[in-house]
Motif scaffolding. Structure first.
Motif, short mmCIF file in Angstrom:
data_model
loop_
_atom_site.label_atom_id
_atom_site.label_comp_id
_atom_site.label_asym_id
_atom_site.label_seq_id
_atom_site.Cartn_x
_atom_site.Cartn_y
_atom_site.Cartn_z
N UNK A 183 -17.36 -16.54 16.00
CA UNK A 183 -18.77 -16.64 15.60
C UNK A 183 -19.04 -15.85 14.33
N UNK A 184 -18.50 -14.63 14.28
CA UNK A 184 -18.73 -13.77 13.11
C UNK A 184 -18.10 -14.35 11.85
N UNK A 185 -17.00 -15.10 12.03
CA UNK A 185 -16.29 -15.68 10.88
C UNK A 185 -16.71 -17.12 10.59
N UNK A 186 -17.73 -17.59 11.31
CA UNK A 186 -18.24 -18.95 11.13
C UNK A 186 -17.17 -20.01 11.40
N UNK A 187 -16.36 -19.74 12.42
CA UNK A 187 -15.36 -20.69 12.91
C UNK A 187 -15.76 -21.05 14.34
N UNK A 192 -13.46 -13.52 25.48
CA UNK A 192 -14.80 -13.43 24.90
C UNK A 192 -14.73 -12.78 23.52
N UNK A 193 -13.77 -11.88 23.35
CA UNK A 193 -13.61 -11.22 22.05
C UNK A 193 -13.25 -12.22 20.96
N UNK A 194 -12.28 -13.11 21.23
CA UNK A 194 -11.93 -14.12 20.23
C UNK A 194 -13.13 -15.02 19.94
N UNK A 249 -12.05 -22.64 30.68
CA UNK A 249 -11.05 -23.20 29.75
C UNK A 249 -10.54 -24.51 30.31
N UNK A 250 -9.66 -25.13 29.54
CA UNK A 250 -8.93 -26.29 30.01
C UNK A 250 -7.89 -25.83 31.03
N UNK A 251 -7.73 -26.58 32.12
CA UNK A 251 -6.74 -26.23 33.13
C UNK A 251 -5.40 -26.91 32.84
N UNK A 252 -4.32 -26.30 33.28
CA UNK A 252 -3.00 -26.92 33.16
C UNK A 252 -3.03 -28.32 33.76
N UNK A 253 -3.71 -28.46 34.89
CA UNK A 253 -3.67 -29.70 35.67
C UNK A 253 -4.77 -30.69 35.30
N UNK A 283 -19.63 -20.18 25.27
CA UNK A 283 -20.02 -19.03 24.48
C UNK A 283 -19.48 -17.73 25.05
N UNK A 284 -19.44 -16.67 24.22
CA UNK A 284 -18.87 -15.38 24.68
C UNK A 284 -19.54 -14.82 25.92
N UNK A 285 -20.86 -14.96 26.04
CA UNK A 285 -21.56 -14.38 27.19
C UNK A 285 -21.16 -15.07 28.49
N UNK A 286 -20.97 -16.39 28.43
CA UNK A 286 -20.55 -17.13 29.63
C UNK A 286 -19.10 -16.80 29.98
N UNK A 287 -18.23 -16.71 28.97
CA UNK A 287 -16.83 -16.34 29.23
C UNK A 287 -16.76 -14.98 29.89
N UNK A 288 -17.55 -14.04 29.37
CA UNK A 288 -17.53 -12.68 29.92
C UNK A 288 -18.07 -12.66 31.34
N UNK A 289 -19.16 -13.38 31.59
CA UNK A 289 -19.75 -13.42 32.92
C UNK A 289 -18.77 -13.99 33.94
#
Length: 453
Positions: free
Chosen positions: A96-100, A89-91, A293-297, A106-112
């Motif tokens: 977002x802060x760097x407009x990339x 979530x940090x990345x 994320x994307x899974x290996x499989x 989104x970070x909130x969903x990743x963190x949850x």
């Protein structure tokens, strides 16, 4: 659509993303550590930037170096692949802060979803069946003893953040709990920086079933059916297949709808996987975690649906709607993936080194995702996965036959690999009859019982 994507990863998954970008006409930037200077993802990307020494904490996990590489190359998006920073979530916040654009939720969903105990509560609220367990992280040994007594032994201790078997311990009696709790907390702290753990009821020999989803930023979510990942060792998957041999069409539709509704409830956008354990005595499925994320499989799902999951990830991250609806998703045939690891096939000891000879298998129904080649070096610094060998057939029997043929035709010399182990597994009667569970490898690797006198 993006003009240039930086891939914040290495190995076969970096190449997989490069392939999708090339087909879409998008320029790519590879990042690499000093150990990966001559890797194929560096060769085939349009640009490449060295981001540090071999140690992953100083390269592939070093957010400032990755952001700097994106800024100096003018990349307008970052694809994290899997592993490393893919669920950071940090990345995502820094992007977002760097407009990339971060190609993921989104970070909130990743963190949850990354905090397993919070994710369980969110899924339970959304109507998803979860295993009985503690309501959040346990605060003390006394709390753990009380929860375990209420659940009934055996129980399993899990790290609240992370996965891959780290910070995880099975406890079968009150006498084992204290030591197991401390060990799990230490492992969780070392692996994820947070020592929080929670407890769940432990299922003996369940099947591991996961559902692939895709969502866009317009509220559309679809599922792409399930995969079975029951053949695993120490919670690390070895063989995956799609679809599962024990899920009926009716179950698939119901499970898929439940997952889609849950994903919509948390505002999920991008590719993701919801993982379940099936109680083999009742057929009941219980949610255990979601991978943002994307899974290996992911490749076996692509083979049976014909949908390119990586391209869809990129499209929805750019703001587009999903290019298909749920009615367009049709599963056909059967696909199997064997993870080829650089390790001894019987001792499982890591086997890094230089590859002297390498020959990819081919023929009908075979796909190989790999980054290795003759004279390549497999460094000791990273995960041991060197290739993903996938087979596709009209049914499970043909997929197994094609996989066995492909494994027999695989040539990797100079290092040990898991190919011989996979051949033994595919020849096993229980595997061929789909009588598998997360306890399969324990039985498979057990020494033979000596005959009675």
């Amino acid at each position: 659509m993006f003009k240039k994507i930086l891939i914040a990863n290495r190995g076969e998954i970096a190449l997989r993303v490069i392939c999708a970008c090339r087909e879409m006409g998008i320029k790519t930037v590879a990042v690499f550590s000093e150990a990966d200077e001559h890797s194929l993802h560096v060769r085939f990307a349009d640009e490449a930037v060295c981001i540090g020494p071999a140690r992953s904490s100083e390269s592939y996990l070093h957010v400032p170096a990755i952001i700097s590489a994106a800024e100096i190359t003018g990349a307008d998006a970052i694809h994290p692949g899997y592993g490393f920073l893919s669920e950071s979530a940090y990345l995502a916040e820094v992007c977002e802060a760097c407009h990339i654009k971060f190609i993921g939720p989104g970070p909130s969903v990743i963190r949850l979803m990354g905090e397993k105990s919070r994710a369980r509560r969110a899924m339970k609220k959304a109507g998803v069946s979860t295993l009985p367990g503690s309501d959040g992280a346990v605060e003390s040994e006394e709390d753990a003893q009380k929860v375990a007594l209420d659940l009934g032994y055996p129980v399993i201790i899990k790290a609240s953040n992370g996965g891959g078997g780290r910070g995880m311990r099975i406890v079968r009696s009150p006498e084992e709990l204290s030591q197991a709790l401390r060990t799990a907390q230490r492992e969780a702290q070392a692996a994820f920086g947070i020592g929080d753990v929670y407890l769940e009821k432990y299922l003996e020999a369940p099947r591991h079933i996961e559902v692939q989803i895709l969502g866009d930023e317009h509220g559309n979510v679809v599922h792409l059916g399930e995969r079975e990942c029951s053949v695993q060792r120490r919670h690390q998957k070895l063989i995956e297949e799609a679809p599962s041999a024990v899920i009926s069409d009716e179950q698939r539709a119901a499970l898929g709808k439940m997952v889609v509704d849950a994903a919509k409830a948390v505002g999920y956008a991008s590719a993701g996987t919801f993982e379940f354990l099936m109680d083999t005595s009742t057929g009941q499925l219980y949610f255990i975690e979601a991978n943002t994320r994307l899974q290996v499989e992911h490749g076996v799902t692509e083979l049976v649906t014909g949908i390119d999951i990586v391209k869809e990830q990129i499209r929805v991250a750019s703001g587009e709607r999903l290019s298909f609806t749920q009615d367009d998703v049709q599963m056909s045939g059967h696909a199997i993936e064997c993870r080829i690891n650089a390790e001894h096939p019987t001792t499982f000891a890591p086997s890094p080194g230089r590859i002297d000879a390498f020959c990819l298998p081919g023929g009908p129904g075979i796909r190989v995702d790999t980054f290795i080649h003759a004279e390549a070096t497999v460094p000791p610094n990273y995960d041991s996965l060197v290739a993903k060998l996938m087979s596709f057939g009209r049914d499970r029997e043909e997929a197994i036959a094609r996989m066995r043929r492909a494994l027999e035709m695989t040539v990797i010399e100079g290092i040990h690999t898991s190919v011989p182990m996979h051949l033994r597994i595919l020849a096993d009667e229980d595997f061929q009859q789909a009588r598998i569970s997360t306890a399969f490898m324990e039985r498979f690797l057990a020494p033979p019982t000596p005959p009675k006198a």
